[in-house]
Write an enzyme that holds these catalytic residues in place. Structure first.
Site, PDB file in Angstrom:
ATOM      1  N   HIS A  14      -2.241   4.168  -9.387  1.00 13.65           N
ATOM      2  CA  HIS A  14      -2.933   4.586  -9.054  1.00 13.65           C
ATOM      3  C   HIS A  14      -3.818   6.289  -8.118  1.00 13.65           C
ATOM      4  CE1 HIS A  14      -5.518   2.556 -12.025  1.00 13.65           C
ATOM      5  NE2 HIS A  14      -4.077   1.523 -11.675  1.00 13.65           N
ATOM      6  N   ASP A  58      -5.973  12.785  -3.196  1.00 14.80           N
ATOM      7  CA  ASP A  58      -5.766  11.335  -3.704  1.00 14.80           C
ATOM      8  C   ASP A  58      -5.042  11.665  -4.958  1.00 14.80           C
ATOM      9  OD1 ASP A  58      -8.774  10.088  -5.121  1.00 14.80           O
ATOM     10  OD2 ASP A  58     -10.029  11.889  -4.580  1.00 14.80           O
TER      11      ASP A  58
HETATM   12  C1  G6P Z   1      -8.655   2.698  -4.482  1.00 16.40           C
HETATM   13  C2  G6P Z   1      -7.607   2.173  -5.553  1.00 16.40           C
HETATM   14  C3  G6P Z   1      -7.853   1.484  -5.752  1.00 16.40           C
HETATM   15  C4  G6P Z   1      -9.100   0.122  -5.184  1.00 16.40           C
HETATM   16  C5  G6P Z   1     -10.154   1.171  -4.579  1.00 16.40           C
HETATM   17  C6  G6P Z   1     -11.253   0.539  -3.557  1.00 16.40           C
HETATM   18  O1  G6P Z   1      -9.450   3.216  -6.190  1.00 16.40           O
HETATM   19  O2  G6P Z   1      -6.477   2.756  -5.807  1.00 16.40           O
HETATM   20  O3  G6P Z   1      -6.233  -0.025  -5.332  1.00 16.40           O
HETATM   21  O4  G6P Z   1      -9.146  -0.991  -5.902  1.00 16.40           O
HETATM   22  O5  G6P Z   1      -9.816   2.571  -4.194  1.00 16.40           O
HETATM   23  O6  G6P Z   1     -11.063  -0.049  -2.740  1.00 16.40           O
HETATM   24  P1  G6P Z   1     -10.710  -1.585  -2.275  1.00 16.40           P
HETATM   25  O7  G6P Z   1      -9.883  -1.876  -0.927  1.00 16.40           O
HETATM   26  O8  G6P Z   1     -12.552  -1.936  -1.598  1.00 16.40           O
HETATM   27  O9  G6P Z   1     -10.517  -1.899  -3.393  1.00 16.40           O
END
Ligand code: G6P
Length: 513
Positions: A202, A416
Site C-alpha cells: 500500500h 504517499d
Molecule cells: C497506512 C499503511 C497501513 C496502516 C495504516 C495505519 O495506510 O499502509 O498498513 O495500517 O497506515 O497505520 P497503523 O500503523 O495505525 O496501522
C-alpha cells in the site's frame, strides 16, 4: 484437509500436496463459513497487520462496544470487498497481549493474531514503522536498523503465516497486504504450495539506491517473490521492486516477471509485479454526501466557524510523510502576507492520532501543535481562529460532512502510496464544486491530473497554488472536479480488487495449462 489437521501444520513443516484442481482466484460466493466453527477453512483469505476493527475505549468518538474502524487507507480499501465476500481476514486487533478467538464483526470473519507488548515494540513500532516506513518514504525521517527488530519482524511474520496455514482451504487464494508482512508470501509458498498467493504494497516501494541501505534487503525481496503477483500503487513502485530484485538477488526479470527458483534450482513459480492503483468505496461516500442530515451537518460546521468565505481542510494521520508542517508554514505565510485573513478563511486540520509511541511521531506532534499554537496566538481574534486543529479520528459520516463543508482540500504529502483522502473529497463533491490541492508525490496524482498539482517542498509554489484554489472561478472548478469525479467513479475499489484478483487468477490458469 480439515482445520483440525491444519492446526497441527505450521509454516515450517513439510509442504502440503498441490491441489488437483488448481487454486481459485475468486472468493466462493455461494456458501458461508464461520471462523468460529470448529474445523472451518476458507477459500479466500486476506492477511494484514491491522484487522478492520481496532480496540478502543468507550469515551473515544466512533467507539462502539469496544471497537472502532482501524486507521488508514488499507482498511478503507479492503473492508468493502470483505463485507461482500465469504472469506476471512487475518490481522492484529490493536491491543497487545490480548488473546481472542476468531469472531465476526460487521459481516466479516476475523482471525486475530496476538502480539505481545514486546512484539508491538520491536515488530510494529520498531521494524515496521521506524525502519521500513521511513525507508520506503524517501527517508524523510532517518530509518533505524536494529537486528533485534528484524528478528522479531521475522518471528511475527511467521505467526501470521501460521494462522493462514491453519485456516486456508486446499487451493485457497491468499492476499497478503503491506510492508509489515513482506516475508509472509515465501513462508506460505514453502508451507503450502497449493495456495495462490497475492501481495499488495500500500505504500511506495523505494528506488534500489535507497532500498540498498536495508541490511536484510535480500530476505525482503525473496519474501515478496514468494507471491504469484506483487501489486503496487504506481508503475514506478513496480519498476523499483523489479530493479531491486535484479540488483540484490540477481533475478532475471523479463516483462515484469521473475522465474523464481527453489533450493534445487528448479523454477517453482513465476512472480509478476504490476501496478493496481487503489481506490475507495465510491457508492458509500456518494450516498453519505447526499444524505440530508450530513448536508445539514456540513452547513452547521460552516456556521460554527462563522461562515467564512473559504474553508480549507487537511485530513491526515499525524505522520511526517503527510507534509502537515509544510502546509502550516505556507498557511502562516499567507496570513502574514495578508493574502488570507482569519475573518475570510479558516483552516481545519484533522490530525488523527498515529503510532504515538514512536519517537519521530512524538516529535512531529510536538512540532505541529507548537506551530498551530504559534499561528493561532499570532492571528486569532476574539471571534475567529486561524487553524482549527483536531487531534481525533472521526467516523466516516463526520468526515463526509467536513468534505462537504470545505472549499479547498489540501493534500500536501511529501510521499504517499496513494492518499485516499483526496479521492474521498472528490467523490463527496457531488455538486462539482471545490478545489483539490494535491502533491505530485502522492500516488493519487497519477490519476487526478486535473487537481492543482504542486511540490510541497516549494513553499512559494504551495502558497501560490493555495491562492489559485481559493480564488478559482466556479466554471474552472467544475471542469476540473467533473473530470476527476469521472476518473474515480469509474475506478472504484471494487474494480481495484476485482482487477487484482483476476490478474492473479489469469496467471495461475496460464501456468496450469
Ligand atoms: C497506512 C499503511 C497501513 C496502516 C495504516 C495505519 O495506510 O499502509 O498498513 O495500517 O497506515 O497505520 P497503523 O500503523 O495505525 O496501522
Amino acid at each position: 484437509m480439515q482445520a483440525t489437521e491444519r492446526a497441527e501444520q505450521s509454516a515450517e513443516q513439510e509442504p502440503a500436496q498441490t491441489a488437483d484442481g488448481g487454486p481459485h482466484a475468486e472468493p466462493a460466493a455461494d456458501k458461508h463459513t464461520d471462523a468460529s466453527e470448529p474445523g472451518a477453512t476458507f477459500d479466500f483469505m486476506v492477511v494484514s497487520n491491522r484487522m478492520p476493527v481496532d480496540r478502543c475505549s468507550p469515551d473515544e468518538p466512533g467507539c462502539e462496544d469496544g471497537w472502532r474502524r482501524s486507521p488508514g487507507g488499507l482498511v478503507t480499501a479492503l473492508a468493502p470487498m470483505m463485507t461482500k465476500t465469504d472469506g476471512a481476514w487475518v490481522g492484529w486487533h490493536g491491543a497487545p497481549d490480548e488473546h481472542l478467538e476468531p469472531f465476526s464483526h460487521g459481516g466479516i470473519d476475523l482471525i486475530p493474531v496476538q502480539l505481545s507488548t514486546r512484539d508491538v515494540e520491536l515488530y510494529y513500532e520498531g521494524f515496521s514503522n521506524a525502519t521500513l516506513w521511513p525507508l520506503y518514504h524517501d527517508v524523510i525521517a532517518p530509518p533505524e536498523f536494529h537486528r533485534a527488530w528484524w528478528d522479531t519482524y521475522r518471528k511475527v511474520n511467521k505467526r501470521f503465516a501460521d494462522a493462514v496455514v491453519r485456516y486456508a482451504a486446499q487451493g485457497a487464494t491468499v492476499w497478503v497486504q503491506d510492508y509489515q508482512l513482506q516475508l509472509v508470501p515465501k513462508m506460505l509458498r514453502e508451507a503450502r504450495p497449493d495456495l495462490t498467493i497475492g501481495f499488495f504494497n500500500h505504500i511506495p516501494f523505494p528506488p534500489p539506491e535507497i532500498f540498498a541501505q536495508l541490511p536484510w534487503r535480500r530476505a525482503i525481496i525473496d519474501g515478496l517473490l514468494g507471491a504469484d503477483l506483487v501489486g503496487f500503487q504506481r508503475s514506478s513502485d513496480a519498476g523499483n521492486f523489479m530493479r531491486s530484485a535484479r540488483r540484490f538477488l540477481g533475478a532475471s526479470v523479463k516483462q515484469q516477471q521473475v522465474h523464481v527458483k527453489g533450493a534445487d534450482g528448479e523454477t517453482t513459480h513465476i512472480a509478476r509485479a504490476q501496478a493496481f492503483p487503489i481506490s475507495i468505496d465510491v457508492k458509500q461516500i456518494s450516498e453519505l454526501a447526499q444524505r440530508p442530515e450530513i448536508i445539514e451537518r456540513a452547513k452547521q460546521i460552516r456556521r460554527d466557524l462563522g461562515n467564512p468565505k473559504t474553508i480549507l481542510l487537511g485530513v491526515d494521520r499525524l505522520d511526517y510523510t503527510k507534509g502537515i508542517r509544510h502546509r502550516l508554514k505556507a498557511y502562516e505565510e499567507l496570513l502574514e502576507d495578508g493574502k488570507v485573513t482569519v475573518e475570510d478563511a479558516s483552516l481545519i486540520q484533522v490530525a488523527s492520532p498515529s503510532r504515538e509511541r514512536v519517537e519521530q511521531y512524538r516529535l512531529l506532534r510536538e512540532e505541529v501543535e507548537g506551530t498551530v499554537g504559534h499561528i493561532n496566538g499570532t492571528f486569532d481574534t476574539m471571534q475567529n481562529t486561524a487553524v482549527r486543529y483536531l487531534h481525533h479520528s472521526y467516523p466516516i459520516e463526520e468526515m463526509v460532512a467536513l468534505y462537504l463543508a470545505a472549499d479547498v482540500m489540501l493534500v500536501t504529502a511529501l510521499r504517499d502510496g496513494m492518499n485516499l483522502v483526496a479521492k474521498e473529497y472528490v467523490t463527496a463533491r457531488t455538486n462539482n464544486d471545490g478545489a483539490l490541492v494535491l502533491s505530485e508525490f502522492a500516488g493519487a496524482a497519477d490519476q487526478l491530473k486535473q487537481a492543482l498539482l504542486m511540490n510541497p517542498h516549494d513553499i512559494d509554489g504551495l502558497k501560490d497554488t493555495i491562492m489559485r484554489a481559493v480564488n478559482m472561478q466556479p466554471a474552472e472548478a467544475a471542469r476540473r472536479m467533473r473530470a476527476m469525479r469521472k476518473q474515480i467513479l469509474t475506478n472504484d475499489v471494487d474494480l481495484w480488487s476485482a482487477d487484482f484478483l483476476s490478474a492473479l487468477k489469469e496467471k495461475v490458469v496460464r501456468d496450469d495449462s
